[in-house]
Design an enzyme around this catalytic site. Structure first.
Site, PDB file in Angstrom:
ATOM      1  N   GLY A   1      51.386  30.576 -28.667  1.00  0.00           N
ATOM      2  CA  GLY A   1      52.821  30.885 -28.625  1.00  0.00           C
ATOM      3  C   GLY A   1      53.138  32.285 -29.128  1.00  0.00           C
ATOM      4  O   GLY A   1      54.167  32.868 -28.748  1.00  0.00           O
TER       5      GLY A   1
ATOM      6  N   GLU B   1      44.741  27.685 -26.255  1.00  0.00           N
ATOM      7  CA  GLU B   1      45.183  26.281 -26.199  1.00  0.00           C
ATOM      8  C   GLU B   1      44.114  25.350 -25.676  1.00  0.00           C
ATOM      9  O   GLU B   1      44.076  24.166 -26.034  1.00  0.00           O
ATOM     10  CB  GLU B   1      46.449  26.157 -25.321  1.00  0.00           C
ATOM     11  CG  GLU B   1      47.713  26.725 -25.927  1.00  0.00           C
ATOM     12  CD  GLU B   1      47.906  28.208 -25.665  1.00  0.00           C
ATOM     13  OE1 GLU B   1      46.970  28.865 -25.169  1.00  0.00           O
ATOM     14  OE2 GLU B   1      49.005  28.716 -25.961  1.00  0.00           O
TER      15      GLU B   1
ATOM     16  N   GLU C   1      52.561  34.436 -26.240  1.00  0.00           N
ATOM     17  CA  GLU C   1      53.659  34.157 -25.299  1.00  0.00           C
ATOM     18  C   GLU C   1      54.966  34.815 -25.759  1.00  0.00           C
ATOM     19  O   GLU C   1      55.734  35.323 -24.943  1.00  0.00           O
ATOM     20  CB  GLU C   1      53.836  32.640 -25.153  1.00  0.00           C
ATOM     21  CG  GLU C   1      52.654  31.998 -24.429  1.00  0.00           C
ATOM     22  CD  GLU C   1      52.704  30.488 -24.458  1.00  0.00           C
ATOM     23  OE1 GLU C   1      52.602  29.907 -25.563  1.00  0.00           O
ATOM     24  OE2 GLU C   1      52.860  29.873 -23.392  1.00  0.00           O
TER      25      GLU C   1
ATOM     26  N   ALA D   1      51.992  28.265 -31.758  1.00  0.00           N
ATOM     27  CA  ALA D   1      52.910  27.167 -32.083  1.00  0.00           C
ATOM     28  C   ALA D   1      52.350  26.468 -33.313  1.00  0.00           C
ATOM     29  O   ALA D   1      51.133  26.472 -33.537  1.00  0.00           O
ATOM     30  CB  ALA D   1      52.973  26.197 -30.915  1.00  0.00           C
TER      31      ALA D   1
END
Ligand code: COA
Length: 264
Positions: free
Chosen positions: A110, A133, A113, A65
């Protein structure tokens, strides 16, 4: 059509390339908006039979992200960010056309993911996967705690998230995070070869495989209306039985010829 993606249809394959190479293809709001539109396009455009998601440049699939967008978010805004990401990744996961990640470098946070939301993954020898993270005082928010656990099992999922360890291509193969590892130059060709095999099969049945396999992950009965994956499979099997493609596939076998599937 897109600000942050390159997209082309090549022999029925929609190749979606996340295109922010200077930022290692980090997922900012605009990438999510574009990915959402791209999946709508996949679902509505009959020319598109399958999808590859990959990243621009030699270094990264997606490095996570976009951390620059995290500053100053309050709890509700952070939850809304995770919810929107999850909704878009669910759309990818539940797409009736095959969606494969060609992971060409870092797939972190992300990015890992996103790769895990695809139906399966191939990667290049220089790929690196991870959920780092915890280094930021965070946890995955786009479904990583769930999909990583489904793919590699609970103990390994815990360890990877708790340590932020980066998994190289060899380990990713051992862990079943990816199905194949290739040289960087052959990653897209190998992914296309597999998709061409899949595209020669009955599209309706492929969509039902997606539905049933995804159902296996829904152990929480609030999501699956109390229905088991086995019951779901019986229903989907019945749905396939009444298609033109099923008649064609069985007739072709008996007549010793190649089936010509139409998706009906
Ligand atoms: N969000 C925003 N920007 C990112 C990013 C992310 N997740 N990952 C990389 N970038 C940016 C860097 O800030 C840098 O931008 P700049 O040139 O304007 O400074 C550019 O992409 C290149 O990254 P850089 O860190 O210089 O490359 P590197 O080869 O030294 O390191 C990584 C590569 C992947 C190890 C490192 O970028 C990294 O750790 N990224 C964050 C990974 C992460 O924590 N992801 C989970 C987020 S929840």
């Amino acid at each position: 059509m897109y600000q942050t993606l390159l997209a082309t249809i090549e022999n029925g394959i929609y190749i979606i390339t996340i295109n922010r190479p200077d930022k290692l293809n980090a997922l900012n709001k605009q990438v999510f908006t574009d990915l959402n539109t791209a999946i709508d396009e996949v679902n509505s455009n009959p020319e598109i039979k399958s999808v590859i998601i990959t990243g621009a440049g030699p270094k990264a699939f997606v490095a996570g992200a976009d951390i620059t967008e995290f500053g100053g978010l309050n709890k509700d805004e952070a939850m809304a960010l995770a919810k929107r990401g999850q909704e878009i990744f669910f759309k990818i996961e539940n797409c009736k056309k095959p969606v494969v990640a060609a992971v060409n470098g870092f797939a972190l946070g992300g990015g890992c993911e996103l790769a895990m939301a695809c139906h399966f993954r191939l990667c290049s020898e220089n790929a690196k996967f991870g959920q780092p993270e915890v280094n930021l005082g965070l946890i995955p928010g786009y479904g990583g705690t769930q999909r990583l656990t489904q793919l590699v099992g609970k103990g390994k999922s815990m360890e990877l998230q708790m340590t932020a360890h980066l998994v190289d291509a060899t380990e990713a193969l051992q862990l079943k995070l990816v199905n194949h590892v290739t040289a960087a130059e052959s990653l897209l060709d190998k992914t296309k070869d597999i998709l061409h095999v899949i595209m020669s099969k009955a599209p309706f049945a492929i969509g039902k495989i997606v539905e049933c396999v995804n159902f296996a992950a829904l152990s929480d009965s609030s999501f699956n209306n109390g229905k088991s994956g086995y019951a779901k499979e019986i229903e989907a099997f019945g749905d396939c039985f009444v298609t033109e493609d099923m008649k064609e596939g069985t007739a072709a076998f008996l007549e010793k010829r190649k089936a010509n599937f139409t998706g009906k």
